[in-house]
Design an enzyme around this catalytic site. Structure first.
Site, PDB file in Angstrom:
ATOM      1  N   CYS A   1      67.403 -11.158  35.856  1.00 18.91           N
ATOM      2  CA  CYS A   1      65.964 -11.070  35.672  1.00 18.91           C
ATOM      3  C   CYS A   1      65.395  -9.999  36.574  1.00 18.91           C
ATOM      4  O   CYS A   1      66.105  -9.331  37.304  1.00 18.91           O
ATOM      5  CB  CYS A   1      65.307 -12.403  35.982  1.00 18.91           C
ATOM      6  SG  CYS A   1      65.376 -12.757  37.727  1.00 18.91           S
TER       7      CYS A   1
ATOM      8  N   CYS B   1      66.134 -10.170  40.231  1.00 19.25           N
ATOM      9  CA  CYS B   1      67.481  -9.735  40.580  1.00 19.25           C
ATOM     10  C   CYS B   1      67.518  -8.227  40.808  1.00 19.25           C
ATOM     11  O   CYS B   1      68.175  -7.747  41.731  1.00 19.25           O
ATOM     12  CB  CYS B   1      68.472 -10.073  39.466  1.00 19.25           C
ATOM     13  SG  CYS B   1      68.669 -11.825  39.171  1.00 19.25           S
TER      14      CYS B   1
ATOM     15  N   ASP C   1      87.995 -23.955  20.864  1.00 23.45           N
ATOM     16  CA  ASP C   1      88.740 -24.277  22.069  1.00 23.45           C
ATOM     17  C   ASP C   1      88.092 -25.549  22.610  1.00 23.45           C
ATOM     18  O   ASP C   1      86.973 -25.885  22.230  1.00 23.45           O
ATOM     19  CB  ASP C   1      88.632 -23.127  23.080  1.00 23.45           C
ATOM     20  CG  ASP C   1      89.210 -23.484  24.422  1.00 23.45           C
ATOM     21  OD1 ASP C   1      88.524 -23.260  25.432  1.00 23.45           O
ATOM     22  OD2 ASP C   1      90.332 -24.020  24.469  1.00 23.45           O
TER      23      ASP C   1
ATOM     24  N   ASP D   1      86.487 -19.735  25.366  1.00 17.53           N
ATOM     25  CA  ASP D   1      85.827 -19.200  26.545  1.00 17.53           C
ATOM     26  C   ASP D   1      86.759 -18.744  27.646  1.00 17.53           C
ATOM     27  O   ASP D   1      86.311 -18.103  28.587  1.00 17.53           O
ATOM     28  CB  ASP D   1      84.885 -20.253  27.129  1.00 17.53           C
ATOM     29  CG  ASP D   1      85.678 -21.324  27.835  1.00 17.53           C
ATOM     30  OD1 ASP D   1      85.286 -21.712  28.942  1.00 17.53           O
ATOM     31  OD2 ASP D   1      86.703 -21.765  27.294  1.00 17.53           O
TER      32      ASP D   1
ATOM     33  N   ASP E   1      92.077 -17.886  25.835  1.00 12.40           N
ATOM     34  CA  ASP E   1      91.566 -17.738  24.472  1.00 12.40           C
ATOM     35  C   ASP E   1      91.414 -16.291  24.069  1.00 12.40           C
ATOM     36  O   ASP E   1      91.288 -15.982  22.889  1.00 12.40           O
ATOM     37  CB  ASP E   1      90.178 -18.381  24.360  1.00 12.40           C
ATOM     38  CG  ASP E   1      90.240 -19.861  24.571  1.00 12.40           C
ATOM     39  OD1 ASP E   1      89.392 -20.377  25.314  1.00 12.40           O
ATOM     40  OD2 ASP E   1      91.158 -20.487  24.005  1.00 12.40           O
TER      41      ASP E   1
END
Lengths: 753, 49
Positions: free
Chosen positions: A62, A65, A468, A649, A653
């Site tokens: 954001c 940041c 997954d 994730d 994978d």
């Protein structure tokens, strides 16, 4: 996937934004040091002694940041310039002086809670930046030319009593503006046409280049003989619409990095080798050979496949198995490159060189899959392959026919070129990108990031969805399975704060909000067993059954547990479970209604997988799958004719995500998975999966509708052109109307469900 | 229609200025970080001391 976040200070998923959020933890000093020394290798030395460095800072989410990151970097003494690029999530710093400043900058960012890694050159496809700029420049020039030439053209068409000299003047002016513009702005198409013709193929660029060049040449000729068939506005407008289509296409494409190469960045950057005489030296992982002994510090990753020579190690293998709990490894057991060491430093005897490690094998699987992916031919290109020859034939035939009818070569050529212009593919070039841009915007509102137009096309064709388990169907975070006594929880959490073990972190999370003022002394942690601390009331122990003295229970251990023995000897058990996502069952039901087959492929234990499968309602599942096994399963299905949409994730994978027909990954997934996947789902719900599928299918319908509109337009316009009735005015109207129709139809995607 | 001798060059000049401005903004990297630019409006400047 539970993330061992404290070692690398990443922001917890779904957290609100930065400043007051307690989920951001500063990097531990050892972990900060583990990253920093390698940064200096990426510093570039510019002229006049300025040193510059580009750092990837994925934690920026954001505006705050941006400010924090820039200020943290600028506050390091000696730094001249620090500029964040939010869109690319990177930070550019420049300074004069010591090379070591690079490490201090990374440490300063770490202290603020932002992991910064050097931006490796291959990881970012910077060619896209330059391509975007080129396109924008060409678009700017084409836009300027279009508007001014149109200004002149409309005056000519509207002024029936315009003096011949004025008309001629306007034509010359149009030529002056249009010809340089066509030469400059048409370069992308000329280059593409040339490349295609060299390899004896036809793509969309060939008829476009032909139409533009011939139209400009003919118009110039007509201007010199004071004729009327001047098509300058058509050629620049054509270029403008086509460039717009290309730009839209490029914008839908996010920066794609080769996920396979990024894999190598995950393993340790420098290994600590222990020589036979006991001295230590730093060696690159590629230089490790079987027989060497390496030392892996706490918070570091194992640099190569090998066997454990220390007595005991607590390792996180989630990168390879997706398993969220750390594994207790005994001496003599196999450890793999990429595993994270959670506890005390350990020593490993290398058994396989770097290029034969499991991580390297996974990387090779992914590269092969990426190459297969690159062979997918986009819908628009397939249409172009049929379209181009037809257009050329029609144009040539028209010219030949009129020539035979005896109107003279000038008029015959004119009509032929008019046919080429009218069949202009500007509507065709906009048909697909216009829909995809709207689709991309709608998906973003639903919280899904699209990586490219061809991803949408591929998703529309799938007929099987594979999930997954850990981190995809489940949240990947351990939560308390049943409510616990608040006092016991408070005491346990206070002790647990001293440990990096995932169960301890889960305990701290579960106790958030409970105030406790318990003071601890002499906190001690035994790896693999638990913690011991002394409070006012006596000695407190937190850890496994054995550690607190509870009887061994032969019951199943599908739930993770941690025991507390307080000063008075009372035992409390805290059971944790990986929760299934809130809307998982609903989403599965919706997907079943959409007529797709479902399955779960997981690297976790079969018992755990079957529980989750039953909870969400999926019948077909496989557990204990290695990355290679996942790929083989997918290939078998592909051979049976299924087109699979894979959702996962973890690193384990990533090869499957690349191999599948289309793939999606949650945004809190490993970087690798996000790069390998076609779609990234922000937020922590599973709902976006069904929504995205619905939008992709609707987009496909609209794209075909747009193609139908183009075909209808051509069916009307081509006979008009062939009959010689297509004056420049008609051509301009036809082009604009068709492009507008296609774009408006694309906008309908905003409202249809 | 003699006014055209003034109007046409004027139109071209203004259009040319617009194009030059666009190309300048492109070359000075103003389009490289559109999301960042959108978010920076929320940041406060340091007060002058």
């Amino acid at each position: 996937m539970a993330r061992l976040t404290e070692a690398f200070g990443e922001i917890a998923s779904g957290a609100g934004c930065c400043p007051a959020d307690s989920a951001i933890l500063p990097l531990s000093p050892e972990a900060a040091e583990a990253v920093a020394p390698h940064v200096a290798a990426y510093v570039t030395l510019e002229e006049d002694g300025v040193k510059s460095l580009e750092l990837a800072v994925p934690g920026m989410t954001c505006a705050a940041c941006i400010a924090r990151v820039e200020r943290a970097a600028r506050d390091v003494p000696g730094v001249d310039r620090a500029r964040a690029n939010f869109s690319a999530r990177k930070l550019s710093v420049a300074w004069r002086g010591d090379l070591a400043l690079a490490e201090r900058i990374v440490a300063a960012l770490a202290a603020e809670g932002y992991k910064a890694t050097p931006f490796s050159a291959e990881a970012v496809l910077s060619a896209d930046d330059a391509a975007m700029r080129d396109l924008l420049r060409a678009l700017g020039v084409a836009g300027f030319a279009t508007m001014n030439v149109m200004l002149l053209s409309i005056s000519v068409w509207a002024g029936s009593d315009m003096a011949e000299s004025t008309r001629s003047f306007f034509h010359w002016l149009s030529a002056l503006i249009a010809l340089p513009a066509v030469a400059y702005a048409g370069r992308p198409f000329y280059r593409g046409a040339f490349a295609a013709l060299k390899s004896r193929r036809l793509n969309m660029d060939v008829p476009v280049s032909l139409a533009v060049i011939l139209a400009s040449a003919m118009s110039l000729y007509q201007t010199t003989i004071h004729g009327g068939a001047v098509y300058f506005d058509a050629s620049v407008t054509l270029l403008f619409f086509l460039l717009l289509g290309r730009l839209l296409d490029l914008r839908v494409r996010a920066k794609a990095r080769s996920a396979a190469r990024q894999l190598l960045a995950i393993r340790a950057r420098a290994a600590t080798v222990i020589d036979p005489d006991g001295s230590r030296r730093f060696v690159r992982p590629e230089a490790l050979t079987p027989g060497m002994r390496v030392s892996v510090a706490a918070g570091e990753r194992v640099p190569a496949d090998g066997t454990l020579t220390s007595e005991f190690a607590l390792l996180d293998n989630s990168l390879l198995t997706g398993e969220s709990l750390p594994e207790e490894t005994e001496s003599g057991a196999q450890v793999y490159a990429g595993a994270l060491n959670l506890a005390d430093p350990v020593e490993v005897a290398v058994t396989r060189p770097d290029n034969l490690s499991l991580l390297a094998e996974v990387g090779r699987l992914m590269e092969a899959a990426e190459q297969g992916r690159a062979r997918y031919v986009r819908l628009a290109d397939r249409v172009a392959q049929a379209y181009a020859p037809v257009v050329h034939v029609l144009g040539a035939a028209t010219a030949a026919a009129w020539l035979l009818l005896g109107v003279g070569w000038e008029n015959a050529l004119q009509t032929g070129i008019a046919v080429l212009i009218i069949t202009c593919p500007c509507a065709l070039a906009l048909a697909v990108p216009a829909v995809q841009v709207v689709a991309g915007g709608r998906m973003l509102r639903n919280g899904v990031l699209v990586k490219g137009g061809d991803a949408l096309e591929r998703l529309a064709n799938i007929d099987m969805v594979v999930f997954d388990k850990t981190g995809t169907l489940t949240t990947g975070e351990l939560t308390l399975a049943c409510p616990a006594d608040p006092q016991a929880l408070a005491l346990a959490a206070t002790v647990a704060r001293e440990s990096r073990h995932p169960l301890a972190r889960a305990l701290v999370r579960a106790a958030k909000g409970i105030q406790s003022e318990i003071a601890l002394r002499n906190v001690r942690e035994e790896a693999g067993l638990g913690l011991q601390a002394t409070t006012k009331a006596g000695i407190v122990r937190l850890g496994s059954r054995r550690w607190v003295g509870a009887e061994d229970d032969a019951s199943d251990d599908s739930k993770a547990e941690i025991w507390l023995r307080d000063a008075r000897g009372r035992l409390t058990r805290f059971a944790f479970a990986d929760q299934v996502r809130v809307d998982a069952a609903d989403t599965i039901a919706k997907l079943q209604q959409m007529g797709v087959d479902l399955a779960i492929l997981s690297g976790d234990r079969p018992a755990a997988v079957s529980t989750v499968a039953a909870a969400v309602g999926i019948g077909a599942w496989e557990g204990a799958c290695s990355p290679g096994e996942k790929i083989r399963w997918l290939r078998k299905r592909a051979a049976m004719g299924y087109r699979v949409f894979m959702i996962g994730d973890g690193l384990n994978d990533a090869p499957a995500l690349t191999e599948a027909h289309a793939s999606m990954s949650p945004s809190d997934a490993a970087d690798i998975a996000q790069n390998a996947a076609d779609f990234v789902s922000l937020g922590d719900r599973l709902g976006p999966v069904a929504d995205t599928l619905r939008i992709a299918r609707a987009s496909q319908r609209l794209v075909f509708q747009n193609f139908a509109l183009c075909a209808a337009y051509n069916a009307v316009a081509v006979p008009i052109a062939m009959a010689g009735l297509a004056s420049p005015l008609i051509a301009a109207i036809a082009m604009s109307v068709s492009s507008l129709a296609v774009t408006l139809n694309a906008l309908r995607l905003k409202w249809i469900s | 229609m003699d006014i055209l001798i003034v109007l046409i060059p004027a139109a071209l000049l203004l259009g040319g200025l617009g194009l030059a401005a666009f190309l300048w903004s492109l070359n000075s990297s103003q389009y490289d970080d559109l999301d960042g630019a959108a978010r920076r409006i929320l940041l406060e400047d340091e007060p002058p001391d």
